[in-house]
Each structure stands twice: as structure tokens, then as C-alpha cells.
Write an enzyme that holds these catalytic residues in place. Structure first.
Site, PDB file in Angstrom:
ATOM      1  N   CYS A  57      35.806  42.204  27.289  1.00  0.00           N
ATOM      2  CA  CYS A  57      37.076  41.813  27.911  1.00  0.00           C
ATOM      3  C   CYS A  57      38.228  41.681  26.827  1.00  0.00           C
ATOM      4  CB  CYS A  57      36.775  40.276  28.150  1.00  0.00           C
ATOM      5  SG  CYS A  57      38.389  39.429  28.672  1.00  0.00           S
ATOM      6  N   HIS A 116      35.864  40.058  37.962  1.00  0.00           N
ATOM      7  CA  HIS A 116      36.090  39.584  36.539  1.00  0.00           C
ATOM      8  C   HIS A 116      37.519  39.070  36.438  1.00  0.00           C
ATOM      9  CE1 HIS A 116      35.889  40.487  31.836  1.00  0.00           C
ATOM     10  NE2 HIS A 116      37.145  40.166  32.155  1.00  0.00           N
ATOM     11  N   GLU A 117      38.580  39.801  37.243  1.00  0.00           N
ATOM     12  CA  GLU A 117      39.997  39.098  36.883  1.00  0.00           C
ATOM     13  C   GLU A 117      40.027  37.799  37.924  1.00  0.00           C
ATOM     14  OE1 GLU A 117      41.519  40.195  34.489  1.00  0.00           O
ATOM     15  OE2 GLU A 117      40.391  42.076  34.275  1.00  0.00           O
ATOM     16  N   HIS A 145      39.112  35.329  35.591  1.00  0.00           N
ATOM     17  CA  HIS A 145      40.108  34.883  34.950  1.00  0.00           C
ATOM     18  C   HIS A 145      40.958  33.758  35.342  1.00  0.00           C
ATOM     19  CE1 HIS A 145      39.482  36.934  30.952  1.00  0.00           C
ATOM     20  NE2 HIS A 145      39.502  38.100  31.574  1.00  0.00           N
TER      21      HIS A 145
HETATM   22 ZN    ZN Z   1      38.825  39.918  30.851  1.00  0.00          ZN
END
Ligand code: ZN
Length: 160
Positions: free
Chosen positions: A89, A131-132, A135
Site C-alpha cells: 500500500c 483494498h480501496e 480504505h
Molecule cells: Zn492502500
């Protein structure tokens, strides 16, 4: 343009806000995010990674300018299978870990034109999307490893 925010800054731990209108601010933000993503040689970037509390992310799985996907208010509506692979990341430089993700996901989001679209993602795109979206929900990939492994990473990276 904005620099990449490094963990454990608060904006990375907070759930981002839904985008109500796509105006000039959002368009400029998205343009800037795409720039930062390519400059950093990343494959994905969420708005809170440049310090903006909005539910937007951009991705270019093959790091190609002519292949950029923009997701506003993304939501996973279907998911299939499980697969383990290594992730890193831009906000957690120097760390990599194997993370279990859905193998395939169906995502609904708004495009820059404000229209709802649906996409079935697999492979790297499926992993990036998850993954995003993590976030955007205030989570990083290391929130998905065991607490023992996380402590090890944090200690090495001097994160507390
Ligand atoms: Zn990331």
C-alpha cells in the site's frame, strides 16, 4: 497536488463520506488522484490517501494512462470465492502481506458522469477494488492480518 498520506494518519482510519454531487471539486480531485497514482507507480488510490474524506477511488491495474477506472460511492454487491495473494500500500511504505480476498466481486458505483454502473471484477482488479473500498471504510490491508503479524509490521515500521 496532494501528497500521499502515510498511515497512521487519522484520515486513513475514518470512514469516508458519500459523494452527493459530482462538481468541479470532485473532478479536480479525481484528476489529481490519477496524477499521484501514476507518479507513485501505484495501481490504486483512494481519496483519503490524499487527505480527502470522500468516497472515491481510482485504479489502473496495468499502470496505463489509457486504462483508468474511476469509482464514486462504490459498493460490492456480489462476491465469489476466496484467494490469497500479496499486497502492499502506498500509505504503508515498506510493508507487504498476504491477504485473503474474494476472487471475484461485482461492484456498483457512479462514474464521473454521475451515472450508476456495474462491473464484474476478477484477478488484480478484484483485489484492488477490495483494498480501496477498505480504505474508504477506514481500514488498511494490515487490519486483515492476525494481530500478532500486525504488531510485527508496526514495530518494524515504527507505527504506533
Ligand atoms: Zn492502500
Amino acid at each position: 497536488m496532494n501528497k500521499i498520506v502515510i498511515y497512521p494518519k487519522k484520515v486513513l482510519k475514518r470512514k469516508t463520506k458519500l459523494v452527493k454531487q459530482i462538481c468541479e471539486d470532485e473532478i479536480n480531485l479525481i484528476r489529481g488522484m490519477i496524477e499521484v497514482m501514476f507518479e507513485s507507480r501505484g495501481v490504486g488510490l483512494s481519496a483519503n490517501q490524499v487527505g480527502v474524506n470522500k468516497r472515491i477511488f481510482v485504479t489502473s491495474p496495468r499502470i496505463k494512462r489509457e486504462e483508468v477506472f474511476i469509482f464514486i460511492n462504490p459498493k460490492i454487491i456480489k462476491k465469489y470465492g476466496k484467494i490469497m495473494d500479496e499486497e502492499g500500500c502506498l500509505s504503508v511504505p515498506g510493508a507487504a502481506a498476504f491477504i485473503r480476498r474474494y476472487r471475484e466481486v461485482e461492484v456498483e458505483a457512479l462514474g464521473v458522469d454521475g451515472k450508476l454502473f456495474k462491473i464484474k471484477a476478477e484477478g488484480l482488479l478484484a483485489r484492488i477494488v477490495q483494498h480501496e473500498i477498505d480504505h474508504l471504510n477506514g481500514k488498511i490491508f494490515l487490519d486483515r492480518v492476525s494481530s500478532k503479524e500486525r504488531r510485527k509490521h508496526f514495530k518494524r515500521l515504527k507505527i504506533r
